[in-house]
Design an enzyme around this catalytic site. Structure first.
Site, PDB file in Angstrom:
ATOM      1  N   CYS A  52     -14.909  -2.186  -4.572  1.00  0.00           N
ATOM      2  CA  CYS A  52     -13.673  -1.962  -3.816  1.00  0.00           C
ATOM      3  C   CYS A  52     -13.399  -3.147  -2.901  1.00  0.00           C
ATOM      4  CB  CYS A  52     -13.791  -0.683  -3.003  1.00  0.00           C
ATOM      5  SG  CYS A  52     -12.458  -0.510  -1.806  1.00  0.00           S
ATOM      6  N   CYS A  55     -13.581  -2.075   0.987  1.00  0.00           N
ATOM      7  CA  CYS A  55     -14.804  -1.617   1.662  1.00  0.00           C
ATOM      8  C   CYS A  55     -15.367  -2.724   2.576  1.00  0.00           C
ATOM      9  CB  CYS A  55     -15.863  -1.187   0.637  1.00  0.00           C
ATOM     10  SG  CYS A  55     -15.656   0.522   0.060  1.00  0.00           S
ATOM     11  N   HIS A 114     -15.139   4.939   1.994  1.00  0.00           N
ATOM     12  CA  HIS A 114     -14.352   4.876   0.756  1.00  0.00           C
ATOM     13  C   HIS A 114     -13.960   6.265   0.239  1.00  0.00           C
ATOM     14  CE1 HIS A 114     -13.063   2.778  -2.934  1.00  0.00           C
ATOM     15  NE2 HIS A 114     -13.611   3.767  -3.619  1.00  0.00           N
ATOM     16  N   ASN A 154       1.027   4.657   0.736  1.00  0.00           N
ATOM     17  CA  ASN A 154       1.132   5.244  -0.598  1.00  0.00           C
ATOM     18  C   ASN A 154      -0.219   5.855  -0.900  1.00  0.00           C
ATOM     19  OD1 ASN A 154       3.751   4.241  -1.075  1.00  0.00           O
ATOM     20  ND2 ASN A 154       2.912   2.264  -1.703  1.00  0.00           N
ATOM     21  N   SER A 162      -2.927   1.405  -5.691  1.00  0.00           N
ATOM     22  CA  SER A 162      -3.810   0.742  -6.634  1.00  0.00           C
ATOM     23  C   SER A 162      -5.273   0.818  -6.206  1.00  0.00           C
ATOM     24  CB  SER A 162      -3.361  -0.710  -6.820  1.00  0.00           C
ATOM     25  OG  SER A 162      -3.032  -1.303  -5.580  1.00  0.00           O
ATOM     26  N   HIS A 165      -9.357   3.675  -1.721  1.00  0.00           N
ATOM     27  CA  HIS A 165      -9.873   3.515  -0.354  1.00  0.00           C
ATOM     28  C   HIS A 165      -8.750   3.871   0.632  1.00  0.00           C
ATOM     29  CE1 HIS A 165     -12.961   1.582   2.311  1.00  0.00           C
ATOM     30  NE2 HIS A 165     -11.947   1.768   3.141  1.00  0.00           N
ATOM     31  N   HIS A 167      -6.060   3.696   2.983  1.00  0.00           N
ATOM     32  CA  HIS A 167      -5.377   2.574   3.620  1.00  0.00           C
ATOM     33  C   HIS A 167      -3.869   2.758   3.578  1.00  0.00           C
ATOM     34  CE1 HIS A 167      -4.744   1.411  -0.573  1.00  0.00           C
ATOM     35  NE2 HIS A 167      -3.859   0.509  -0.167  1.00  0.00           N
ATOM     36  N   GLN A 169       0.025   0.421   4.729  1.00  0.00           N
ATOM     37  CA  GLN A 169       0.571  -0.926   4.786  1.00  0.00           C
ATOM     38  C   GLN A 169       1.580  -1.049   5.925  1.00  0.00           C
ATOM     39  OE1 GLN A 169       1.554  -2.997   1.129  1.00  0.00           O
ATOM     40  NE2 GLN A 169       0.928  -1.245  -0.101  1.00  0.00           N
TER      41      GLN A 169
HETATM   42  O1  LIG Z   1       1.251  -2.866  -2.465  1.00  0.00           O
HETATM   43  P1  LIG Z   1       0.666  -2.092  -3.615  1.00  0.00           P
HETATM   44  O2  LIG Z   1      -0.092  -0.865  -3.157  1.00  0.00           O
HETATM   45  O3  LIG Z   1      -0.106  -2.942  -4.569  1.00  0.00           O
HETATM   46  O4  LIG Z   1       1.933  -1.569  -4.443  1.00  0.00           O
HETATM   47  C1  LIG Z   1       2.579  -0.348  -4.274  1.00  0.00           C
HETATM   48  O5  LIG Z   1       3.310  -0.280  -3.047  1.00  0.00           O
HETATM   49  C2  LIG Z   1       4.391  -1.213  -2.898  1.00  0.00           C
HETATM   50  C3  LIG Z   1       5.123  -0.897  -1.614  1.00  0.00           C
HETATM   51  O6  LIG Z   1       5.665   0.400  -1.582  1.00  0.00           O
HETATM   52  C4  LIG Z   1       5.347  -1.158  -4.106  1.00  0.00           C
HETATM   53  O7  LIG Z   1       6.263  -2.225  -4.024  1.00  0.00           O
HETATM   54  C5  LIG Z   1       4.602  -1.238  -5.438  1.00  0.00           C
HETATM   55  O8  LIG Z   1       5.510  -1.024  -6.498  1.00  0.00           O
HETATM   56  C6  LIG Z   1       3.501  -0.178  -5.467  1.00  0.00           C
HETATM   57  O9  LIG Z   1       2.769  -0.256  -6.678  1.00  0.00           O
END
Ligand SMILES: O=P(O)(O)O[C@H]1O[C@H](CO)[C@@H](O)[C@H](O)[C@H]1O
Ligand SMILES: O=P(O)(O)O[C@H]1O[C@H](CO)[C@@H](O)[C@H](O)[C@H]1O
Lengths: 340, 340
Positions: A52, A55, A114, A154, A162, A165, A167, A169
């Protein structure tokens, strides 16, 4: 006093924050599901995964080493959608119109563990995440090129996340994103006319009927908004008008953390799964203006509709027309409230 | 003359039809993909499936029998999101605002052949679908309660399509959906000022640069709009201003069908898969007004980004901020053009 027609017949509801509508079809919840089922991951994750890149102590894709962090860890996104060093330019060629957009994108690990998600963390642990959001908001706000800070998460593979873990943004940029711009306009024109907070007045109305309230503590209310789009969409709203998370005192930040804890735990119970969602905080721009019309709030947009494997698809009609939902906001609130 | 900055640095582009923005991050296409992969169905479908409720001669869930149709077959949706016989009501209670919404929802089978999609049909066969759309638009327009007719298709399980039999839908209703309302406003204000069609003028500009044009015949152009959101989003636009599909003569309807055929075939070649998408036609409301500002168009919103199994997720930032894309409209147009 709720109109019972809202529980039986198709109708549209107005979103006071965006000025847009949602189509509600209460009778449609009965249709059989023959479409795609999502994969359910029953996998138990270990507390540490050597593969990961989030981590503690591991190496990221760009070769950088994560520190051995013990609670929250923030770093600049290695594949940022916005960059701070790109040139300023514009295209204004007839009906082709474009503008450069700069910004700073960060990743925030909620915990070194994790295996966890916010739903598995205590209010005190989540409060540390709130502290980190406050710190980032403050630091980004100082940058002259940053006028808005979008905090979001997300969660779950079905939400394009993706890495499991825990997290979130932070994407910050020089202009207001579409959704924030709409909410800015609606709140501002209400404030000009009534000299009070749009969301504050709405909250008072909700607290009277209680139909859509899921949980409250001294400082926050968790509810399903009257105009919710996603089947189990919810919103956390501070009782007193706070323009941004920066205005929360220590007690309030703990009560905010408790609200996040309560709703994410309820979500996990609903379909007995680690509940996927996108969440986000809408708050005052960092554009140096007074923004007295802003009342910050955090929303959860979870895609699941009937079970851990059947989600609501926002497709054809929703993309070309108006978002559409089957179960009503009141039905969703009742189900979530029963899980607390 | 295109600004090369648009191919290298993050920027936002303006959608002249909706008045909203899209965030473009050309440099981000390089990030590695570690997220969810979609299932690819390699399944060869039979021309007839006894369990399909859309195949000719089969019984639907509500007990009705499908006729032994030989080209296109239309029926009223058994689980309609809108109903035409529900009561008229409204809620206008402080900040709770709702209105009853009535309508008629139909399903349109494009072919009796269970194994086909539009991409496998000839232009002549697709023209029969266009004829059926015209017939439905005309008949629904006569209903006094119907003021807008939304024609769309969800193709593929990943787009929430619950049955692989080639079919689309028509949802018609009394008020304008959100997206149509935005396009109505933008086209109307342009038309008032310039006395010409917004989309017509845009098309002329596109035909000069040719950068985003994928295909054209005598009456239609297929292009990637300057402000495209989805990685391989496209739009079919009539060269002469046509307010709705009703204004197409026989030759034009065949050329429209050819455009649909060409783009769906190119899509299938792109990732060597039956390409999923939602498509829809935006056209003049059936509200009895003149609508001289309307220029109809058909859009395709396909979710795939890098391969048959990796899609673009419109999640966190996109839901709370602004739609975001990685490859540019020009790059997408070049790739699609090469497949024709
Ligand atoms: O930034 P990540 O987690 O790789 O990507 C994810 O979140 C982003 C922000 O919402 C999007 O633009 C991506 O399509 C999604 O796969
Ligand atoms: O009508 P269907 O194909 O059963 O359902 C699909 O299309 C509808 C219209 O876009 C959506 O509301 C549903 O979420 C989707 O699953």
């Amino acid at each position: 006093m709720e109109n019972t027609n809202l529980q039986h017949y198709s109708h549209k509801r107005f979103n006071i924050l965006t000025g847009e509508w949602v189509l509600v079809s209460p009778h449609r919840a009965k249709r059989p599901w023959q479409g795609q089922n999502e994969e359910i991951s029953e996998e138990q994750r270990p507390a540490y995964d050597e593969n990961c890149y989030l981590c503690a102590g591991n190496t990221r894709i760009n070769g950088e080493l994560n520190p051995k962090y013990s609670d929250v860890f923030v770093f600049t996104n290695d594949f940022a959608a916005l960059q701070n060093d790109s040139p300023k330019f514009g295209v204004n060629d007839g009906l082709f119109k474009a503008e450069s957009e700069t910004g700073i994108c960060k990743v925030i690990c909620f915990s070194p563990d994790h295996s966890k998600s916010l739903a598995d963390m205590s209010s005190k642990e989540i409060q540390k995440v709130v502290f980190a959001w406050q710190k980032e908001y403050t630091e980004l706000a100082i940058e002259p090129t940053i006028n808005y800070v979008q905090i979001f998460e997300n969660k779950g593979a079905v939400m394009g996340c993706s890495n499991p873990h825990p997290h979130g943004q932070i994407w910050s940029q020089s202009t207001l994103p579409n959704e924030v711009d709409k909410k800015n306009t609606q709140q501002s024109s209400y404030y000009k006319e009534k000299k009070s907070s749009l969301l504050g007045d709405y909250l008072n109305q909700e607290l009277k009927t209680k139909e859509r309230i899921i949980f409250e503590n001294n400082d926050f209310v968790v509810l399903v908004p009257f105009w919710a789009i996603w089947p189990f969409e919810t919103m956390i709203v501070p009782k007193k008008q706070r323009k941004s998370i920066l205005e929360l005192n220590i007690q309030e930040s703990l009560n905010f953390a408790e609200s996040i804890s309560v709703i994410t735990k309820a979500y996990d119970k609903l379909f007995n799964t680690s509940f996927p969602y996108s969440s986000g905080i809408h708050q005052a721009p960092t554009n140096g203006l007074n923004n007295s019309h802003w009342h910050f709030h955090m929303s959860f947009y979870p895609p699941l509709l009937r079970s851990a494997s059947v989600k609501k698809f926002m497709v054809g009609y929703e993309m070309f027309g108006t978002p559409q939902r089957d179960i009503t906001a009141e039905q969703a609130a009742t189900r979530l409230r029963d899980l607390i």
